[in-house]
Design a protein around this motif. Structure first.
Motif, PDB file in Angstrom:
ATOM      1  N   GLY A 189      -7.167  25.064   7.859  1.00  0.00           N
ATOM      2  CA  GLY A 189      -7.124  24.311   9.101  1.00  0.00           C
ATOM      3  C   GLY A 189      -7.430  25.170  10.313  1.00  0.00           C
ATOM      4  N   LYS A 190      -6.839  26.352  10.385  1.00  0.00           N
ATOM      5  CA  LYS A 190      -7.103  27.246  11.510  1.00  0.00           C
ATOM      6  C   LYS A 190      -8.559  27.692  11.507  1.00  0.00           C
ATOM      7  N   ALA A 191      -9.061  28.043  10.331  1.00  0.00           N
ATOM      8  CA  ALA A 191     -10.459  28.469  10.232  1.00  0.00           C
ATOM      9  C   ALA A 191     -11.404  27.327  10.621  1.00  0.00           C
ATOM     10  N   ALA A 192     -11.066  26.094  10.218  1.00  0.00           N
ATOM     11  CA  ALA A 192     -11.898  24.939  10.564  1.00  0.00           C
ATOM     12  C   ALA A 192     -11.897  24.705  12.070  1.00  0.00           C
ATOM     13  N   ALA A 193     -10.735  24.850  12.702  1.00  0.00           N
ATOM     14  CA  ALA A 193     -10.662  24.686  14.156  1.00  0.00           C
ATOM     15  C   ALA A 193     -11.572  25.688  14.854  1.00  0.00           C
ATOM     16  N   LEU A 194     -11.551  26.931  14.403  1.00  0.00           N
ATOM     17  CA  LEU A 194     -12.398  27.968  15.004  1.00  0.00           C
ATOM     18  C   LEU A 194     -13.875  27.687  14.759  1.00  0.00           C
ATOM     19  N   ALA A 195     -14.202  27.224  13.564  1.00  0.00           N
ATOM     20  CA  ALA A 195     -15.603  26.921  13.247  1.00  0.00           C
ATOM     21  C   ALA A 195     -16.117  25.773  14.116  1.00  0.00           C
ATOM     22  N   LEU A 196     -15.279  24.799  14.380  1.00  0.00           N
ATOM     23  CA  LEU A 196     -15.694  23.675  15.214  1.00  0.00           C
ATOM     24  C   LEU A 196     -15.814  24.075  16.681  1.00  0.00           C
ATOM     25  N   VAL A 197     -14.962  24.988  17.136  1.00  0.00           N
ATOM     26  CA  VAL A 197     -15.142  25.552  18.478  1.00  0.00           C
ATOM     27  C   VAL A 197     -16.512  26.214  18.570  1.00  0.00           C
ATOM     28  N   GLY A 198     -16.847  26.995  17.529  1.00  0.00           N
ATOM     29  CA  GLY A 198     -18.143  27.661  17.498  1.00  0.00           C
ATOM     30  C   GLY A 198     -19.309  26.692  17.459  1.00  0.00           C
ATOM     31  N   ALA A 199     -19.061  25.477  16.935  1.00  0.00           N
ATOM     32  CA  ALA A 199     -20.114  24.459  16.858  1.00  0.00           C
ATOM     33  C   ALA A 199     -20.190  23.613  18.124  1.00  0.00           C
ATOM     34  N   GLY A 200     -19.368  23.967  19.135  1.00  0.00           N
ATOM     35  CA  GLY A 200     -19.465  23.291  20.419  1.00  0.00           C
ATOM     36  C   GLY A 200     -18.458  22.197  20.671  1.00  0.00           C
ATOM     37  N   PHE A 201     -17.441  22.086  19.837  1.00  0.00           N
ATOM     38  CA  PHE A 201     -16.439  21.039  20.000  1.00  0.00           C
ATOM     39  C   PHE A 201     -15.282  21.488  20.890  1.00  0.00           C
ATOM     40  N   GLN A 202     -14.705  20.531  21.588  1.00  0.00           N
ATOM     41  CA  GLN A 202     -13.378  20.674  22.147  1.00  0.00           C
ATOM     42  C   GLN A 202     -12.412  20.338  21.017  1.00  0.00           C
ATOM     43  N   GLN A 261     -14.601  19.583  -0.817  1.00  0.00           N
ATOM     44  CA  GLN A 261     -13.888  19.888  -2.055  1.00  0.00           C
ATOM     45  C   GLN A 261     -13.889  21.400  -2.316  1.00  0.00           C
ATOM     46  N   PRO A 262     -12.885  22.102  -1.812  1.00  0.00           N
ATOM     47  CA  PRO A 262     -12.792  23.542  -2.085  1.00  0.00           C
ATOM     48  C   PRO A 262     -12.247  23.813  -3.483  1.00  0.00           C
ATOM     49  N   GLY A 263     -12.630  24.973  -4.014  1.00  0.00           N
ATOM     50  CA  GLY A 263     -11.944  25.522  -5.175  1.00  0.00           C
ATOM     51  C   GLY A 263     -10.771  26.353  -4.667  1.00  0.00           C
ATOM     52  N   PRO A 264     -10.338  27.358  -5.417  1.00  0.00           N
ATOM     53  CA  PRO A 264      -9.253  28.220  -4.946  1.00  0.00           C
ATOM     54  C   PRO A 264      -9.632  28.922  -3.641  1.00  0.00           C
ATOM     55  N   ALA A 273     -14.315  26.614   5.986  1.00  0.00           N
ATOM     56  CA  ALA A 273     -14.450  26.094   7.343  1.00  0.00           C
ATOM     57  C   ALA A 273     -15.914  25.863   7.713  1.00  0.00           C
ATOM     58  N   LYS A 274     -16.784  26.739   7.262  1.00  0.00           N
ATOM     59  CA  LYS A 274     -18.224  26.572   7.527  1.00  0.00           C
ATOM     60  C   LYS A 274     -18.735  25.274   6.920  1.00  0.00           C
ATOM     61  N   VAL A 275     -18.241  24.935   5.739  1.00  0.00           N
ATOM     62  CA  VAL A 275     -18.634  23.682   5.080  1.00  0.00           C
ATOM     63  C   VAL A 275     -18.069  22.481   5.838  1.00  0.00           C
ATOM     64  N   ILE A 276     -16.833  22.589   6.311  1.00  0.00           N
ATOM     65  CA  ILE A 276     -16.239  21.511   7.104  1.00  0.00           C
ATOM     66  C   ILE A 276     -17.055  21.277   8.368  1.00  0.00           C
ATOM     67  N   ALA A 277     -17.453  22.349   9.036  1.00  0.00           N
ATOM     68  CA  ALA A 277     -18.271  22.216  10.243  1.00  0.00           C
ATOM     69  C   ALA A 277     -19.608  21.562   9.929  1.00  0.00           C
ATOM     70  N   ALA A 278     -20.176  21.884   8.765  1.00  0.00           N
ATOM     71  CA  ALA A 278     -21.437  21.255   8.357  1.00  0.00           C
ATOM     72  C   ALA A 278     -21.242  19.757   8.152  1.00  0.00           C
ATOM     73  N   ALA A 279     -20.146  19.390   7.497  1.00  0.00           N
ATOM     74  CA  ALA A 279     -19.861  17.967   7.291  1.00  0.00           C
ATOM     75  C   ALA A 279     -19.696  17.247   8.626  1.00  0.00           C
ATOM     76  N   ALA A 280     -19.144  17.940   9.610  1.00  0.00           N
ATOM     77  CA  ALA A 280     -18.912  17.339  10.922  1.00  0.00           C
ATOM     78  C   ALA A 280     -20.179  17.195  11.744  1.00  0.00           C
ATOM     79  N   THR A 281     -21.214  17.981  11.438  1.00  0.00           N
ATOM     80  CA  THR A 281     -22.378  18.050  12.325  1.00  0.00           C
ATOM     81  C   THR A 281     -23.715  17.733  11.671  1.00  0.00           C
ATOM     82  N   ASP A 282     -23.801  17.713  10.345  1.00  0.00           N
ATOM     83  CA  ASP A 282     -25.092  17.464   9.688  1.00  0.00           C
ATOM     84  C   ASP A 282     -25.709  16.163  10.171  1.00  0.00           C
ATOM     85  N   ALA A 283     -27.008  16.205  10.451  1.00  0.00           N
ATOM     86  CA  ALA A 283     -27.704  15.003  10.909  1.00  0.00           C
ATOM     87  C   ALA A 283     -27.705  13.922   9.834  1.00  0.00           C
ATOM     88  N   LYS A 284     -27.821  14.352   8.584  1.00  0.00           N
ATOM     89  CA  LYS A 284     -27.772  13.421   7.452  1.00  0.00           C
ATOM     90  C   LYS A 284     -26.653  13.882   6.524  1.00  0.00           C
TER      91      LYS A 284
END
Length: 271
Positions: A18-31, A175-178, A222-233
């Motif tokens: 969760g913390k890593a995802a928050a940081l990744a989304l900040v980096g992707a331009g989100f509030q 869907q993360p693994g370990p 987190a990088k994958v979560i950011a991709a899911a949040a921003t991918d055009a398709k």
């Protein structure tokens, strides 16, 4: 006039994925608004505003969503990450203890989803990214309660995605693994332990510790979560990490008996 930054809410953002995802989304331009049961105990994180949230409480969920809408006017992305593990044989869990795990992992996710959907439908856009697990499509002995919650998340997410897509909203699964986090140290323990399972449970705990310590870095998930949040398709599901990818391929192509044997071998089980 320039459009303000898109707004993302991340549950369970105090640590780990969760913390890593928050940081990744900040980096992707989100509030980013990150939630935690006790936000006052979290060290400040640049670009993230932390608020208290209990996903098991309708009142808490509704209050946080109202607060975010009042302050920012919209919610563009919801990352449902808050969750707990569950350690023990299925027979060792009372219905009440299992319900407590479902209340966080499944009903907490549903509460958050229902609270944000009216706003996303009104703006005709939005993404809900549900953090699932490889446990959402494969078995894991001595994690039956946890795995069943992730199977529920999978079915709920995929079905809901079809319901809301015509309204400009997508519901996606990661869907993360370990993952190398303290997840294994903070699991809900079975409340009716049985001696017959004691040895096998200890073996499982050893396997789990080794798996987690050798797992993916939370930043990779987190990088994958950011991709899911921003991918055009966007894709309906995103596998996160090499282990998740391998397991998904094996689940798809390996004969059922072979895959079953692999699960037992991985968990050091006989028979």
């Amino acid at each position: 006039m320039a459009r303000s930054r898109p707004v993302a809410v991340v549950t369970g953002a105090s640590s780990g994925i969760g913390k890593a995802a928050a940081l990744a989304l900040v980096g992707a331009g989100f509030q980013v608004i990150g939630t935690s049961r006790d936000a006052a105990r979290i060290a400040p994180v640049a670009g993230v505003t932390f608020v208290d949230l209990d996903v098991t409480s309708d009142e808490s969920v509704d209050a946080v969503v109202r607060q975010v809408i009042a302050q920012y006017g919209r919610i563009d992305v919801l990352v449902n990450n808050a969750g707990v593990g569950a350690n023990g044989a299925a027979e060792e869990f009372s219905a009440g203890r299992a319900q407590a795990v479902f209340d966080v992992n499944v009903f907490g996710l549903m509460r958050m989803t229902r609270a944000v959907l009216p706003h996303m439908r009104a703006q005709h856009s939005g993404r809900i990214v549900n953090v699932s697990s490889v446990g959402g499509f494969v078995p894991n002995p001595f994690m039956a309660v946890y795995v069943s919650t992730k199977h529920a998340v999978e079915g709920y997410s995929e079905s809901l995605d079809h319901e809301v897509r015509e309204h400009g909203v997508r519901v996606l699964r990661v869907q993360p693994g370990p993952v190398n986090t303290p997840f294994d140290a903070n699991q809900v323990q079975a409340d009716a332990p049985l001696a017959i399972y004691a040895h096998r449970r200890r073996v499982f705990e050893d396997v789990m510790r080794e798996s987690m310590r050798g797992g993916e870095d939370p930043a990779a998930v987190a990088k994958v979560i950011a991709a899911a949040a921003t991918d055009a398709k966007p894709k309906p599901r995103y596998l996160a990490g090499s282990t998740a990818g391998r397991v998904a391929v094996l689940r798809r192509i390996a004969p059922a008996r072979t895959f079953d044997k692999g699960v037992r071998r991985l968990n050091r089980m006989t028979g």
